[in-house]
Design a protein around this motif. Sequence first.
Motif, PDB file in Angstrom:
ATOM      1  N   GLN A 198      13.381 -77.145  12.816  1.00  0.00           N
ATOM      2  CA  GLN A 198      14.350 -76.228  13.405  1.00  0.00           C
ATOM      3  C   GLN A 198      14.715 -75.166  12.384  1.00  0.00           C
ATOM      4  N   SER A 199      15.390 -74.119  12.832  1.00  0.00           N
ATOM      5  CA  SER A 199      15.908 -73.126  11.899  1.00  0.00           C
ATOM      6  C   SER A 199      17.225 -72.596  12.439  1.00  0.00           C
ATOM      7  N   VAL A 200      18.046 -72.112  11.498  1.00  0.00           N
ATOM      8  CA  VAL A 200      19.355 -71.582  11.868  1.00  0.00           C
ATOM      9  C   VAL A 200      19.720 -70.499  10.862  1.00  0.00           C
ATOM     10  N   VAL A 242      21.033 -65.850   5.612  1.00  0.00           N
ATOM     11  CA  VAL A 242      19.711 -66.407   5.342  1.00  0.00           C
ATOM     12  C   VAL A 242      19.296 -67.293   6.511  1.00  0.00           C
ATOM     13  N   THR A 243      17.988 -67.448   6.683  1.00  0.00           N
ATOM     14  CA  THR A 243      17.473 -68.375   7.683  1.00  0.00           C
ATOM     15  C   THR A 243      17.090 -69.662   6.977  1.00  0.00           C
ATOM     16  N   VAL A 244      17.725 -70.750   7.395  1.00  0.00           N
ATOM     17  CA  VAL A 244      17.463 -72.067   6.820  1.00  0.00           C
ATOM     18  C   VAL A 244      16.534 -72.809   7.774  1.00  0.00           C
ATOM     19  N   HIS A 245      15.366 -73.203   7.254  1.00  0.00           N
ATOM     20  CA  HIS A 245      14.400 -73.989   8.020  1.00  0.00           C
ATOM     21  C   HIS A 245      14.573 -75.438   7.591  1.00  0.00           C
ATOM     22  N   PHE A 246      14.681 -76.339   8.562  1.00  0.00           N
ATOM     23  CA  PHE A 246      14.978 -77.732   8.238  1.00  0.00           C
ATOM     24  C   PHE A 246      14.361 -78.670   9.253  1.00  0.00           C
ATOM     25  N   THR A 247      14.320 -79.939   8.876  1.00  0.00           N
ATOM     26  CA  THR A 247      13.837 -80.997   9.766  1.00  0.00           C
ATOM     27  C   THR A 247      15.009 -81.899  10.101  1.00  0.00           C
ATOM     28  N   ARG A 248      15.155 -82.176  11.399  1.00  0.00           N
ATOM     29  CA  ARG A 248      16.186 -83.115  11.875  1.00  0.00           C
ATOM     30  C   ARG A 248      15.519 -84.055  12.864  1.00  0.00           C
ATOM     31  N   GLY A 249      15.526 -85.325  12.549  1.00  0.00           N
ATOM     32  CA  GLY A 249      14.939 -86.311  13.462  1.00  0.00           C
ATOM     33  C   GLY A 249      13.468 -86.047  13.752  1.00  0.00           C
TER      34      GLY A 249
END
Length: 85
Positions: A74-76, A63-70
């Motif tokens: 981003q996505s991974v 799966v592609t995880v979309h996230f916020t960091r700082g």
Amino acid sequence: VLGVQLADDPSGGAILRSITAGGAAAKAGLHADDVVTKIDSSVVDDSNELVAVIRGHRPGDIVTVHFTRGGSQQSVKVTLGGQTT
């Protein structure tokens, strides 16, 4: 499973409170305090939605995880793990 402990983010999404060493999230490079906002095309408004979306997949699914960091979006890609007993 992702191998994380979750909490709801007040502004929307699910906060990764802790990451299990060797788990799917750790292998993909996700960090504690990342805020997941989407899995593939499914919007994640809170931790319950993240769990529901992940449960709709099987171990080994990617799966592609979309996230916020700082403050940065981003996505991974994450290869999901299975439940351990």
